[in-house]
Structure formats: C-alpha cells, structure tokens
Design an enzyme around this catalytic site. Structure first.
Site, PDB file in Angstrom:
ATOM      1  N   CYS A  51     -41.710 -35.110  19.981  1.00 32.97           N
ATOM      2  CA  CYS A  51     -42.582 -34.040  19.489  1.00 32.97           C
ATOM      3  C   CYS A  51     -41.952 -32.672  19.737  1.00 32.97           C
ATOM      4  O   CYS A  51     -41.896 -32.197  20.873  1.00 32.97           O
ATOM      5  CB  CYS A  51     -43.947 -34.139  20.174  1.00 32.97           C
ATOM      6  SG  CYS A  51     -45.045 -32.732  19.880  1.00 32.97           S
ATOM      7  N   CYS A  54     -44.209 -30.011  21.283  1.00 30.66           N
ATOM      8  CA  CYS A  54     -44.417 -30.291  22.709  1.00 30.66           C
ATOM      9  C   CYS A  54     -43.312 -29.649  23.547  1.00 30.66           C
ATOM     10  O   CYS A  54     -43.575 -29.090  24.618  1.00 30.66           O
ATOM     11  CB  CYS A  54     -44.437 -31.798  22.968  1.00 30.66           C
ATOM     12  SG  CYS A  54     -45.782 -32.697  22.171  1.00 30.66           S
TER      13      CYS A  54
END
Length: 305
Positions: A51, A54
């Site tokens: 991700c 993230c």
C-alpha cells in the site's frame, strides 16, 4: 478546530519509544490496544506492504505520536499477516486509522492525511483549547441519540457559529435533518464540509446514514415486509428490505439479525450485498456504537468460523 492547530506538548514523564510505536498481531491486539487504551489513547494503523499511501502516512503518524511524548501511542497492524481484526472492524480500504480509548474505538479516519490534519486529529483526541466546543458536541450527540432533535440542532448550530468547519457539528446537524426526513437539507448541510475534511469519520457516518435513509424510503413498511417474508421465508430481497426498514425505525438489533441471517444462509447473494450493507450500517452508526461493536463481532464469527 483549524487543521493547522499545533499538537500539544503535554510534558510529563517520558515513555520508552518502543511503547510509543510498536507492531502488533491478532494474538497481542487485546494487550497492545484494548488494555493499553485504558491508560492513554491508542491509534491503530491498519496497513500492508503493498500500500503506497500507507508508506506515506505511517511516518507522519509516528512523528506526530512521538511529538506528544506519551500522551498517545501508535500500534501498527499488517492486514496481510493478520486479517482477522480488520475483518471484524469492517476495514475495506487502507490506510485506515482507528483511535481507541478506554477499551473501545472512539474516532478514526481513512486515507493518507497530511501532517497538519494528523496533528489536529491527535490534538482533538487528547484534549486541547476547543474543550468547550467538544462539550457542546457531546451534549448535542446525546440529545440526538435521545431524540431531542431541536436541542441537538441548536447545540450543533452554536458550535458552527464559532467554527464553520467543525465536521462533527456539520455531520451532527445533517443527522438531525435525516431524522426529520428532510434529506434535501441534510445533503445541503453535508455540502458545507471542506474538501480537505471530506473523509473524516463523522462525515462518512452522516453520508452513510443519508444513503440508508434514501434506501429505506424505497423498501416499504415493516409490517407488510414481515408478512411477505412469513409467506416466503426464502425471499432474500424481502429480508434485505426488512433490515433497512427496521433500521429506519431505530431497530438496530432487528436490522442486524436479518442481515446476519442472510450472510449465514447465502453470503454470495446479490454480490455479497448483505455483508456490504452491514458495513454501511456500521459506518452510519459509528465505530463506538454498541450495535456496531456487537454486529462486527457476530459478522466476524460468521465469516471466520
């Protein structure tokens, strides 16, 4: 609160860095998050190695948490290695951050927010100069929950007079309009949310509640749906519509029962519609609502049994 409100420096005894920021697992979640949040607020960062957002958010979270010197802690959970907890909580996209306090989730957001918004989120969580507004919000939400819509709307309005961008007040006022059936005014109220705060948890909750109210207007009344389901117990669409009608009447337990029954009997029905509808209910009710907590636990038991 302005998005560039500085984080408080609370002072006090230093907390070891290993306790301020740590990784956790399904097995240790109770100790690292639930139990720890009874001492100080704990942020849970749901992330995954693949991700990109993230990777942007996590360093910002770590910096912000260290800046308040132990007033809040950060716990990171890799959802690929430990999918059970995010599954129970209805986490469908990452990054997702939940704030726990006194053993329960109390706030949260999704997406990679800039440093100023993370700072404001933490400042609100641990208490700052807008304590009076927070008290008004708390009183307004209590009035809304009890059905005293006039008092709730007045209190939310007073907060907005002081802070036109207070998303809790905007979302709360929108919910007042939803409760009265004035969906157009609710939508107009939500349009007041600044773009930079569009993903805030209270706003997401109000939008979910508005969508549910629109759906409920198309389902029919509870009694007729019950009669139809009694005649055709296997009619999944009628059971689904009954759940929406029950929720519109304030019967959250009844809505949960009908949707969980659909998940148990035929999870794949209508492209997993019952589970998706449960997640929308959880969004509308909020993470700390008892119905949300119970519903997530029951849904998790069905999905991971």
């Amino acid at each position: 609160m302005s998005v560039d409100t500085p984080i408080l420096n609370t002072g006090g005894a230093a907390t070891p860095d290993a306790e301020l920021v740590k990784n956790t697992s399904t097995k240790d979640f109770m100790r690292d998050v639930i139990d720890a949040s009874r001492e100080v607020p704990v942020l849970v960062d749901f992330w995954a190695p693949w991700c990109g957002p993230c990777r942007q958010l996590t360093p910002i979270l770590e910096k912000a948490v260290r800046a308040v010197k132990g007033a809040v802690r950060l716990v990171k959970l890799n959802i690929d290695d430990h999918p059970e907890i995010p599954g129970q909580m209805g986490v469908q996209s990452i990054p997702a951050v939940f704030a726990f306090q006194d053993g329960r989730p109390v706030d949260g957001f999704m997406g990679a927010l800039p440093e100023s918004r993370v700072a404001a989120f933490i400042a609100r969580l641990i208490g700052d100069t807008v304590a009076d507004a927070a008290a008004d919000i708390e009183a307004a939400e209590a009035a809304l929950a009890s059905g005293d819509l006039n008092s709730a709307a007045q209190l939310f309005g007073e907060v907005l007079q002081q802070d036109r961008e207070n998303v809790q007040a905007i979302a709360g006022l929108a919910k007042c309009y939803i409760k009265t059936g004035d969906l157009a005014r609710a939508e107009q109220t939500l349009a007041l949310v600044p773009p930079v705060k569009a993903e805030a948890a209270p706003v997401a909750s109000a939008r979910a509640a508005l969508e549910l109210a629109r759906k409920a207007g198309e389902t029919g009344d509870v009694d007729s749906l019950r009669a139809k389901l009694a005649a055709e117990p296997k009619d999944a669409q009628t059971r689904f519509d009954l759940a929406l009608a029950l929720n519109a009447k304030g019967d959250r337990a009844g809505a949960l029962d009908e949707l969980l029954a659909l998940v148990a009997k035929n999870r794949s029905w209508n492209d997993d519609a019952a589970r998706k509808q449960l997640v929308q209910l959880f969004d509308a009710w909020g993470p700390a609502d008892p119905a949300t907590v119970a519903g997530r636990q029951k849904l998790s038991s069905l999905l991971f049994a």
